[in-house]
Design a protein around this motif. Structure first.
Motif, short mmCIF file in Angstrom:
data_model
loop_
_atom_site.label_atom_id
_atom_site.label_comp_id
_atom_site.label_asym_id
_atom_site.label_seq_id
_atom_site.Cartn_x
_atom_site.Cartn_y
_atom_site.Cartn_z
N ASP A 46 40.76 -82.40 35.88
CA ASP A 46 41.43 -82.10 34.62
C ASP A 46 40.38 -81.75 33.58
OD1 ASP A 46 43.39 -81.82 32.68
OD2 ASP A 46 44.35 -83.75 33.11
N ASP A 47 40.83 -81.16 32.47
CA ASP A 47 39.89 -80.85 31.40
C ASP A 47 40.09 -81.76 30.19
OD1 ASP A 47 42.30 -79.92 30.50
OD2 ASP A 47 41.59 -77.89 29.98
N ARG A 48 40.77 -82.88 30.41
CA ARG A 48 40.98 -83.87 29.35
C ARG A 48 39.86 -84.91 29.39
NH1 ARG A 48 46.31 -86.72 30.16
NH2 ARG A 48 45.90 -87.48 28.05
#
Length: 442
Positions: A46-48
């Motif tokens: 994820d890019d969180r």
């Protein structure tokens, strides 16, 4: 304490940190102390990013808690340096230019990219004690976390400087204000989630700003020591409320717990009042030269006395402690150090060289086993709980006959009781920061 008072106590704090670092480096055989502030962590696939948490070894020097990618460098005999990352970034808020009472005590270098730090770090990484996590690596500056250096620094973290105590006091002021708001929300019939939101609003801190996740427990949820579910709807009938919640101030934490009965005239409120009175007697044991483990055992006698007087257990307090019956109702430790971290470090260290002081037999969850010194700040948090699993173990054990199970069943819907204050050990009488904070609101 006013800002100018913080500014007046901060120089001595920095000098204290330099002296500690000098000795730690000598013990470890290093020339430089290098401490990264930490970096952002991203979730797998994820890019969180996870909420950023500053390296405690970094914020021990300066009140910087939102500066990932920065560094502290200390070399004995030289002015300490802060390498301050202020990136070019239009996606996120960029840290303000360095300012405040701390700046004049450092050589501050502003960088625009994490890699730019390499130009300002010592020439030879092998001569550096680098304290941090692997993700903070830049070039050849890989955290090595030498035990000799960390043990020395963490052992002496037990004694807070006047500046640090003032910072904890400020965090406490935020916390007690929020606790009052939480009690009002409880009395108004709010859900656990609603109480949590009222707390954050009053503390003026989001969940990620708080030093730990709020424990907001209604009714039987109070028997879960680290209850963090926060139901969105209130229960059909309100019996009790337990809140264990802190607040932060420039990297320092407070940790406060209070318990309430919805019916102020109920038997359960009488138990809350008894635990509160006992907690204050236990706080008075926070004296220089006292073994903290002895305070823990004394607390068990106090809780066992309440259980006996409330006709819950028909055993002498001493027998309850000796047989482990008291631990079924009071299963955790009496408290811990607090400061830069909620469970501050060094609680088990035998000396500045390391080693471990084990908890007393039968009390594995005690987080502090050292002898108290002036300047130590500890929590005191006794409790009595009616937890399903522990009551089942007690019912199946050899002392089940000493328990009035009808009274236990009547108390189960209330969950439990915990009262927690932060207390400063001094050369004389202890200073209760929490009680002083609540008194200031009255």
């Amino acid at each position: 304490m006013a800002l100018q008072d913080l500014a007046s106590t901060y120089p001595a704090h920095v000098a204290h940190m330099q002296a500690l670092a000098d000795r730690a480096l000598e013990r470890g055989g290093f020339d430089h102390l290098v401490v990264p502030s930490g970096t952002l962590h991203y979730q797998l696939f994820d890019d969180r990013d996870y909420p950023y948490a500053v390296n405690p070894q970094f914020k021990a020097w300066a009140p910087l808690v939102r500066n990932p990618g920065s560094w502290l460098v200390h070399t004995p005999g030289e002015r300490p340096k802060i390498i301050y990352l202020q990136p070019f970034d239009y996606w996120h808020v960029v840290p303000d230019a360095p300012s405040g009472y701390w700046v004049e005590h450092f050589d501050v270098v502003v960088i625009r990219t994490p890699e730019e730090a390499l130009r300002h770090l010592p020439a030879d990484p092998a001569r550096c004690a680098i304290l941090g996590e692997p993700l903070s690596t830049v070039g050849d500056y890989v955290p090595n976390n030498p035990a000799a250096v960390i043990n020395h620094l963490e052992y002496h973290r037990a004694v807070k400087t006047p500046y640090e105590i003032a910072m904890i006091r400020r965090a406490t002021a935020h916390g007690v204000r929020a606790h009052r708001a939480a009690e009002r929300a409880f009395r108004a019939g709010a859900s656990e989630f609603g109480i949590h939101l009222a707390y954050c609003q009053a503390a003026r801190q989001d969940a990620n700003d708080l030093p730990y996740g709020n424990i907001v427990a209604l009714n039987e949820h109070g028997a879960v020591l680290h209850y963090t579910e926060r139901d969105r709807m209130p229960p059909r009938e309100l019996h009790s409320f337990l809140i264990d919640a802190g607040a932060s101030h420039d990297g320092y934490a407070c940790d406060i717990t209070r318990s309430y009965a919805f019916d102020r005239d109920s038997e359960f409120q009488g138990l809350v009042d008894a635990v509160d009175a006992a907690e204050q007697r236990i706080c008075d044991k926070v004296r220089a030269g006292t073994d903290y483990a002895d305070i823990h055992l004394y607390a068990h006698l106090e809780m066992a006395t309440i259980l006996n007087q409330a006709r819950v257990v028909d055993m002498s307090p001493e027998s309850m402690v000796e047989t482990g019956v008291s631990a079924k109702f009071f299963p955790h430790g009496i408290g811990h150090y607090i400061g830069l971290q909620v469970h501050d470090v060094g609680g088990f260290l035998a000396s500045e060289d390391g080693g471990r002081v084990e908890p007393p037999a039968g009390h594995p969850y005690l987080r502090l086993t050292r002898t108290l010194e002036p300047g130590a700040v500890v929590t005191i948090e006794p409790g009595i709980y009616f937890a399903e699993l522990l009551m089942k173990e007690l019912a199946e054990g050899e002392h089940a006959g000493a328990v009035d199970w009808d009274r236990v069943d009547a108390l189960r819907p209330y969950g439990g009781i915990r009262i927690e204050d932060e207390v400063v050990c001094t050369d004389g009488e202890p200073v209760n920061l929490t009680r002083e904070g609540f008194a200031a609101l009255d």
